[in-house]
Enzyme design. Structure first.
Site, PDB file in Angstrom:
ATOM      1  N   ASN A  23     -10.202  -0.350   1.108  1.00  0.00           N
ATOM      2  CA  ASN A  23      -8.740  -0.319   0.961  1.00  0.00           C
ATOM      3  C   ASN A  23      -8.370  -0.830  -0.429  1.00  0.00           C
ATOM      4  OD1 ASN A  23      -5.990  -0.698   1.026  1.00  0.00           O
ATOM      5  ND2 ASN A  23      -5.956  -1.694   3.033  1.00  0.00           N
ATOM      6  N   CYS A  43       0.810  -1.225   0.000  1.00  0.00           N
ATOM      7  CA  CYS A  43       0.000   0.000   0.000  1.00  0.00           C
ATOM      8  C   CYS A  43       0.847   1.280   0.000  1.00  0.00           C
ATOM      9  CB  CYS A  43      -0.957  -0.005   1.182  1.00  0.00           C
ATOM     10  SG  CYS A  43      -1.966  -1.489   1.240  1.00  0.00           S
ATOM     11  N   HIS A  64      -2.954   7.017   2.836  1.00  0.00           N
ATOM     12  CA  HIS A  64      -3.438   5.698   2.417  1.00  0.00           C
ATOM     13  C   HIS A  64      -4.748   5.432   3.154  1.00  0.00           C
ATOM     14  CE1 HIS A  64      -3.924   1.573   1.541  1.00  0.00           C
ATOM     15  NE2 HIS A  64      -3.535   1.121   2.718  1.00  0.00           N
TER      16      HIS A  64
HETATM   17  N1  COA Z   1     -17.956  -8.234  11.234  1.00  0.00           N
HETATM   18  C1  COA Z   1     -18.425  -8.383  12.484  1.00  0.00           C
HETATM   19  N2  COA Z   1     -17.629  -8.726  13.517  1.00  0.00           N
HETATM   20  C2  COA Z   1     -16.327  -8.925  13.245  1.00  0.00           C
HETATM   21  C3  COA Z   1     -15.782  -8.801  11.949  1.00  0.00           C
HETATM   22  C4  COA Z   1     -16.674  -8.449  10.909  1.00  0.00           C
HETATM   23  N3  COA Z   1     -16.266  -8.288   9.641  1.00  0.00           N
HETATM   24  N4  COA Z   1     -14.472  -9.067  11.988  1.00  0.00           N
HETATM   25  C5  COA Z   1     -14.182  -9.338  13.266  1.00  0.00           C
HETATM   26  N5  COA Z   1     -15.303  -9.275  14.025  1.00  0.00           N
HETATM   27  C6  COA Z   1     -15.436  -9.479  15.463  1.00  0.00           C
HETATM   28  C7  COA Z   1     -14.279 -10.237  16.057  1.00  0.00           C
HETATM   29  O1  COA Z   1     -14.487 -11.625  15.975  1.00  0.00           O
HETATM   30  C8  COA Z   1     -14.304  -9.757  17.493  1.00  0.00           C
HETATM   31  O2  COA Z   1     -15.306 -10.433  18.198  1.00  0.00           O
HETATM   32  P1  COA Z   1     -15.119 -10.808  19.742  1.00  0.00           P
HETATM   33  O3  COA Z   1     -14.982  -9.483  20.449  1.00  0.00           O
HETATM   34  O4  COA Z   1     -16.370 -11.544  20.052  1.00  0.00           O
HETATM   35  O5  COA Z   1     -13.877 -11.628  19.805  1.00  0.00           O
HETATM   36  C9  COA Z   1     -14.728  -8.296  17.366  1.00  0.00           C
HETATM   37  O6  COA Z   1     -15.393  -8.197  16.100  1.00  0.00           O
HETATM   38  C10 COA Z   1     -13.585  -7.323  17.405  1.00  0.00           C
HETATM   39  O7  COA Z   1     -12.590  -7.744  16.469  1.00  0.00           O
HETATM   40  P2  COA Z   1     -11.197  -7.041  16.375  1.00  0.00           P
HETATM   41  O8  COA Z   1     -10.364  -7.765  15.392  1.00  0.00           O
HETATM   42  O9  COA Z   1     -10.671  -6.831  17.759  1.00  0.00           O
HETATM   43  O10 COA Z   1     -11.649  -5.630  15.791  1.00  0.00           O
HETATM   44  P3  COA Z   1     -10.796  -4.331  15.596  1.00  0.00           P
HETATM   45  O11 COA Z   1     -11.405  -3.220  16.309  1.00  0.00           O
HETATM   46  O12 COA Z   1      -9.334  -4.583  15.785  1.00  0.00           O
HETATM   47  O13 COA Z   1     -11.035  -4.033  14.053  1.00  0.00           O
HETATM   48  C11 COA Z   1      -9.919  -4.181  11.938  1.00  0.00           C
HETATM   49  C12 COA Z   1     -10.566  -4.940  13.081  1.00  0.00           C
HETATM   50  C13 COA Z   1      -9.385  -5.168  10.923  1.00  0.00           C
HETATM   51  C14 COA Z   1     -10.962  -3.286  11.304  1.00  0.00           C
HETATM   52  C15 COA Z   1      -8.770  -3.315  12.501  1.00  0.00           C
HETATM   53  O14 COA Z   1      -7.939  -4.105  13.321  1.00  0.00           O
HETATM   54  C16 COA Z   1      -7.929  -2.698  11.422  1.00  0.00           C
HETATM   55  O15 COA Z   1      -8.386  -1.869  10.678  1.00  0.00           O
HETATM   56  N6  COA Z   1      -6.639  -3.032  11.359  1.00  0.00           N
HETATM   57  C17 COA Z   1      -5.727  -2.461  10.417  1.00  0.00           C
HETATM   58  C18 COA Z   1      -6.117  -2.786   9.036  1.00  0.00           C
HETATM   59  C19 COA Z   1      -5.212  -2.201   8.016  1.00  0.00           C
HETATM   60  O16 COA Z   1      -4.754  -1.112   8.143  1.00  0.00           O
HETATM   61  N7  COA Z   1      -4.985  -2.966   6.977  1.00  0.00           N
HETATM   62  C20 COA Z   1      -4.347  -2.559   5.810  1.00  0.00           C
HETATM   63  C21 COA Z   1      -2.918  -2.347   5.906  1.00  0.00           C
HETATM   64  S1  COA Z   1      -2.396  -1.722   4.390  1.00  0.00           S
END
Ligand code: COA
Length: 308
Positions: free
Chosen positions: A263, A109, A233
């Protein structure tokens, strides 16, 4: 001394729109979760990297009032090439009809900013105009049954013309970094699907983006108040907001398109740039801070004076 100026911008996204509600029909997810955690409302899917890149490249040429024969080099930033061999830039070069060289850059990215700095280096050693394109079709390497990735990604392409100019030009400073010991955080093996440790990527992303952007501003002798527009980004709205807060750049001075596109990896910065241009947010002489991070991990920032 030869610098660069950036003129002309074009984008291409697939027609097929997939909303959060569409995803909720097949996955255990919902619009509220996706919107609150990521800022994404919908994304475009079904793109082919070379085809989107060709369309975006042609539109950038048209916007700049140039012909394919006015370009010396096609530089394609992508992490989803059509094939391993040949480079997708070759397909793009032939598709647009550019007479010169063509090569791919893969810095995930961060690729568009890596490409911009590379283009400035080529200009410094005597190249002609460079057509810089960021294009990715993440939908093709995503497991659509995996809700952790499927809700985040989309396809698209954005292109600019990088033109050599006598004097220092508009690229005021740049910063690039990588830490390959973190490659396990975000990866896709040959023939496999994207995998990401979202929480860890989130933590690292905010840190490296802020450090990289601060370095680039310092190298340009500028402060946050001198930046007219942050073009980050687009991976997660919360990452953008956290970066804005730490950098001291108000959200109103930030281009955000993640709600519409998700993204799109190498395409996300030029998509955000084009949106800002189209909405009159980038007058000539405006000071832009481009900053990205991604798999590798890689990160890169550039301070760019528009049409300097
Ligand atoms: N829909 C609903 N629930 C979801 C889900 C979805 N698509 N994906 C995960 N969950 C659930 C998880 O299972 C978890 O449940 P639990 O609390 O019962 O265990 C809960 O939601 C929280 O998940 P978590 O992974 O802790 O969420 P988060 O706040 O960290 O958000 C992302 C997840 C991926 C959105 C976030 O971590 C993120 O944006 N990370 C960086 C991504 C990024 O920049 N990527 C590109 C790099 S170039």
């Amino acid at each position: 001394m030869r610098g660069i100026t950036v003129r002309g911008c074009g984008i291409s996204v697939p027609d097929k729109v997939v909303t959060n509600d569409d995803l909720s029909a097949t996955l255990d997810t919902n619009d509220a979760w996706i919107s609150e955690r990521t800022g994404i409302k919908e994304r475009r899917v079904g793109g082919i990297t070379s085809q989107m890149a060709i369309e975006a490249g042609k539109r950038a040429l048209e916007d700049a009032g140039l012909e394919p024969s006015d370009i010396d080099i096609v530089l394609l930033a992508t992490t989803t090439p059509d094939a391993l061999v040949p480079g997708t830039s070759a397909t793009v070069q032939a598709g647009i009809g550019v007479p010169g060289g063509a090569f791919d850059v893969n810095a995930a990215c961060s690729g568009f900013v890596y490409g911009l700095v590379t283009a400035a280096g080529l200009a410094a050693v005597g190249s002609g105009r460079i057509l810089l394109i960021g294009a990715d079709a993440l939908s093709r390497i995503t497991d659509w049954d995996d809700r952790t990735m499927a809700v985040l990604v989309g396809d698209g392409a954005g292109a600019v013309v990088v033109e050599p100019v006598e004097g220092p030009g508009g690229l005021l400073s740049w910063n690039m970094g990588a830490d390959g010991s973190l490659r396990h955080l975000l990866k896709c093996d040959h023939g496999g699907y994207l995998f990401m440790d979202g929480k860890e990527v989130f933590r690292k992303a905010v840190r490296v983006v802020v450090e990289s952007a601060e370095r680039a501003m310092a190298d340009a002798g500028l402060r946050a108040t001198d930046i007219d527009l942050l073009v980050p980004h687009q991976a997660n709205l919360r990452i953008i907001q956290a970066a804005c807060q730490r950098l001291g750049i108000p959200e109103e001075r930030t281009s955000v398109v993640i709600d519409r596109y998700g993204n799109t990896s190498s395409a996300s910065i030029p998509l955000a740039l084009e949106d800002a241009l189209r909405n009159g947010k980038v007058p000539d002489g405006a000071t832009l801070l481009l900053t990205g991070f991604g798999g590798g991990m890689t990160w890169a920032s550039a301070v760019l004076r528009w049409r300097a």
